[in-house]
Design a protein around this motif. Structure first.
Motif, mmCIF file in Angstrom:
data_model
loop_
_atom_site.group_PDB
_atom_site.id
_atom_site.type_symbol
_atom_site.label_atom_id
_atom_site.label_comp_id
_atom_site.label_asym_id
_atom_site.label_seq_id
_atom_site.Cartn_x
_atom_site.Cartn_y
_atom_site.Cartn_z
ATOM 1 N N MET A 184 10.459 -7.160 -2.541
ATOM 2 C CA MET A 184 11.574 -7.230 -1.602
ATOM 3 C C MET A 184 11.868 -5.858 -1.006
ATOM 4 S SD MET A 184 12.446 -10.454 -1.847
ATOM 5 C CE MET A 184 14.061 -10.439 -1.037
ATOM 6 N N ALA A 185 12.269 -5.864 0.264
ATOM 7 C CA ALA A 185 12.799 -4.680 0.933
ATOM 8 C C ALA A 185 14.166 -5.085 1.469
ATOM 9 C CB ALA A 185 11.882 -4.209 2.054
ATOM 10 N N GLY A 186 15.203 -4.781 0.714
ATOM 11 C CA GLY A 186 16.528 -5.279 1.067
ATOM 12 C C GLY A 186 16.589 -6.781 0.838
ATOM 13 N N GLU A 187 16.885 -7.520 1.895
ATOM 14 C CA GLU A 187 16.962 -8.973 1.800
ATOM 15 C C GLU A 187 15.683 -9.655 2.278
ATOM 16 O OE1 GLU A 187 20.356 -10.176 4.003
ATOM 17 O OE2 GLU A 187 21.802 -9.286 2.615
ATOM 18 N N HIS A 188 14.683 -8.863 2.634
ATOM 19 C CA HIS A 188 13.460 -9.424 3.199
ATOM 20 C C HIS A 188 12.288 -9.249 2.238
ATOM 21 C CE1 HIS A 188 15.517 -9.922 7.021
ATOM 22 N NE2 HIS A 188 15.874 -8.653 6.983
ATOM 23 N N ILE A 189 11.362 -10.203 2.274
ATOM 24 C CA ILE A 189 10.130 -10.112 1.509
ATOM 25 C C ILE A 189 9.106 -9.368 2.351
ATOM 26 C CG2 ILE A 189 8.302 -11.417 0.359
ATOM 27 C CD1 ILE A 189 10.270 -13.755 0.137
ATOM 28 N N ASP A 190 8.597 -8.255 1.828
ATOM 29 C CA ASP A 190 7.681 -7.435 2.631
ATOM 30 C C ASP A 190 6.295 -7.304 2.018
ATOM 31 O OD1 ASP A 190 8.275 -5.794 0.473
ATOM 32 O OD2 ASP A 190 8.273 -3.969 1.685
ATOM 33 N N GLY A 191 6.055 -7.860 0.841
ATOM 34 C CA GLY A 191 4.745 -7.700 0.226
ATOM 35 C C GLY A 191 4.516 -8.700 -0.885
ATOM 36 N N ALA A 192 3.281 -8.771 -1.326
ATOM 37 C CA ALA A 192 2.899 -9.680 -2.402
ATOM 38 C C ALA A 192 2.112 -8.897 -3.443
ATOM 39 C CB ALA A 192 2.055 -10.833 -1.865
ATOM 40 N N VAL A 234 -0.548 -9.573 -6.693
ATOM 41 C CA VAL A 234 -1.394 -10.501 -7.433
ATOM 42 C C VAL A 234 -1.722 -9.875 -8.778
ATOM 43 C CG1 VAL A 234 -3.582 -11.757 -7.471
ATOM 44 C CG2 VAL A 234 -2.374 -11.408 -5.301
ATOM 45 N N LEU A 235 -1.375 -10.557 -9.856
ATOM 46 C CA LEU A 235 -1.654 -10.074 -11.206
ATOM 47 C C LEU A 235 -2.767 -10.920 -11.809
ATOM 48 C CD1 LEU A 235 2.040 -9.704 -12.466
ATOM 49 C CD2 LEU A 235 0.563 -7.917 -11.500
ATOM 50 N N VAL A 236 -3.803 -10.259 -12.303
ATOM 51 C CA VAL A 236 -4.924 -10.928 -12.951
ATOM 52 C C VAL A 236 -5.258 -10.151 -14.215
ATOM 53 C CG1 VAL A 236 -7.257 -11.827 -12.713
ATOM 54 C CG2 VAL A 236 -5.813 -11.614 -10.692
ATOM 55 N N GLU A 237 -4.973 -10.742 -15.346
ATOM 56 C CA GLU A 237 -5.225 -10.101 -16.632
ATOM 57 C C GLU A 237 -4.570 -8.717 -16.659
ATOM 58 O OE1 GLU A 237 -9.440 -10.299 -17.311
ATOM 59 O OE2 GLU A 237 -9.383 -12.463 -17.716
ATOM 60 N N GLU A 238 -5.371 -7.655 -16.730
ATOM 61 C CA GLU A 238 -4.798 -6.315 -16.858
ATOM 62 C C GLU A 238 -4.831 -5.540 -15.538
ATOM 63 O OE1 GLU A 238 -7.026 -4.410 -19.907
ATOM 64 O OE2 GLU A 238 -6.553 -5.910 -21.425
ATOM 65 N N SER A 239 -4.931 -6.253 -14.427
ATOM 66 C CA SER A 239 -5.049 -5.609 -13.119
ATOM 67 C C SER A 239 -3.985 -6.135 -12.168
ATOM 68 C CB SER A 239 -6.447 -5.853 -12.527
ATOM 69 O OG SER A 239 -7.451 -5.418 -13.417
ATOM 70 N N ALA A 240 -3.708 -5.334 -11.147
ATOM 71 C CA ALA A 240 -2.722 -5.725 -10.142
ATOM 72 C C ALA A 240 -3.210 -5.341 -8.753
ATOM 73 C CB ALA A 240 -1.372 -5.066 -10.424
ATOM 74 N N LEU A 241 -2.882 -6.184 -7.777
ATOM 75 C CA LEU A 241 -3.208 -5.942 -6.371
ATOM 76 C C LEU A 241 -1.930 -6.112 -5.565
ATOM 77 C CD1 LEU A 241 -5.180 -5.622 -3.924
ATOM 78 C CD2 LEU A 241 -5.414 -8.120 -3.985
ATOM 79 N N GLN A 242 -1.502 -5.031 -4.893
ATOM 80 C CA GLN A 242 -0.344 -5.089 -4.004
ATOM 81 C C GLN A 242 -0.835 -5.181 -2.567
ATOM 82 O OE1 GLN A 242 2.636 -1.990 -4.739
ATOM 83 N NE2 GLN A 242 1.715 -1.609 -6.741
ATOM 84 N N LEU A 243 -0.228 -6.070 -1.802
ATOM 85 C CA LEU A 243 -0.621 -6.275 -0.416
ATOM 86 C C LEU A 243 0.593 -6.163 0.495
ATOM 87 C CD1 LEU A 243 -2.999 -9.338 -0.884
ATOM 88 C CD2 LEU A 243 -3.705 -7.046 -0.171
ATOM 89 N N HIS A 244 0.465 -5.359 1.537
ATOM 90 C CA HIS A 244 1.496 -5.229 2.562
ATOM 91 C C HIS A 244 0.814 -5.245 3.929
ATOM 92 C CE1 HIS A 244 3.588 -3.579 -0.960
ATOM 93 N NE2 HIS A 244 4.704 -3.925 -0.362
ATOM 94 N N ALA A 245 1.369 -5.977 4.863
ATOM 95 C CA ALA A 245 0.836 -6.028 6.224
ATOM 96 C C ALA A 245 1.849 -5.401 7.178
ATOM 97 C CB ALA A 245 0.542 -7.463 6.642
#
Length: 230
Positions: A67-75, A77-88
């Motif tokens: 979240m960025a304030g009241e808006h969703i700005d990114g996703a 993805v969690l897989v086992e011991e790893s993470a992927l952050q995505l922002h457009a």
């Protein structure tokens, strides 16, 4: 988006001298991997509709939204011991911004006490960084910053955890990036403005239903009271 060009009539082609024919470059071959733009043809896959992003999902995936304030700005993805952050983000029509963003990220990492070096990755230049871990005394943790310039958009991906160093774990998250579809929309947006996301339809329905149930049933809320006097 496909462009359709008019063809000359056969008779005109036959009468025109060879030297006067316009040389046209051969069309670029179809890409095999994304990230994809919503306006182009992309392969079907199981994806979560987040509005600005169509996010591929797989077995064992956990998807969280930032979240960025009241808006969703990114996703995330969690897989086992790893993470992927995505922002457009929105980007200029005629030029990409990854080179500029990459330099900004390197400066920010250095200012925070970390290190960053440029390397070649599956999507072109990327940053391999060591950033301060959250919490005091946690030292530095490895992070990869990936960027992809698309038509009027820019996709930033951050890989952390085991996949930042393990190639096999990284391949799973890199495939997620390859399968992402960016839905930029036609509204004018300044460069680097985040493309907002939204909850998937199923999640929105669940939230609305939960809110309705809470509105109907409030066992600890005091209602009208009657006082009996004897």
């Amino acid at each position: 988006m496909k462009e359709v060009f008019g063809r000359r009539r056969r008779a005109e082609e036959e009468t025109a001298p060879v030297v006067a024919r316009e040389e046209r470059p051969a069309p670029d071959p179809a890409r095999e991997n994304g990230p994809w733009d919503a306006q182009e043809g992309y392969p079907e896959a199981e994806r979560v509709d987040l509005g600005g992003l169509l996010l591929p999902i797989g077995p064992g995936f956990e998807v969280q939204l930032s979240m960025a304030g009241e808006h969703i700005d990114g996703a995330v993805v969690l897989v086992e011991e790893s993470a992927l952050q995505l922002h457009a983000f929105a980007a200029p029509k005629r030029s990409g911004i990854w080179e500029e963003v990459r330099a900004e990220l390197a400066r920010e990492v250095g200012a925070a006490g970390g290190t960053a070096r440029e390397q070649e990755g599956p999507f072109g230049p990327e940053l391999a960084a060591q950033v301060p871990a959250q919490g005091q005394g946690q030292g530095l943790q490895p992070v990869r910053y990936l960027g992809v310039d698309g038509p009027r958009w820019f996709l930033r991906a951050v890989i952390s955890g085991r996949a930042a160093l393990d190639e096999a774990a990284a391949a799973v998250l890199e495939d997620v990036v390859r399968g992402v579809v960016v839905v930029r929309g036609d509204d004018p947006m300044p460069p680097k403005e985040p493309i907002q996301l939204r909850l998937p339809a199923e999640a929105r329905q669940a939230v609305e239903q939960q809110a309705a149930e809470q509105e109907e049933f409030r066992p600890f809320e005091r209602g009208p009271e009657i006082t009996e006097t004897r």
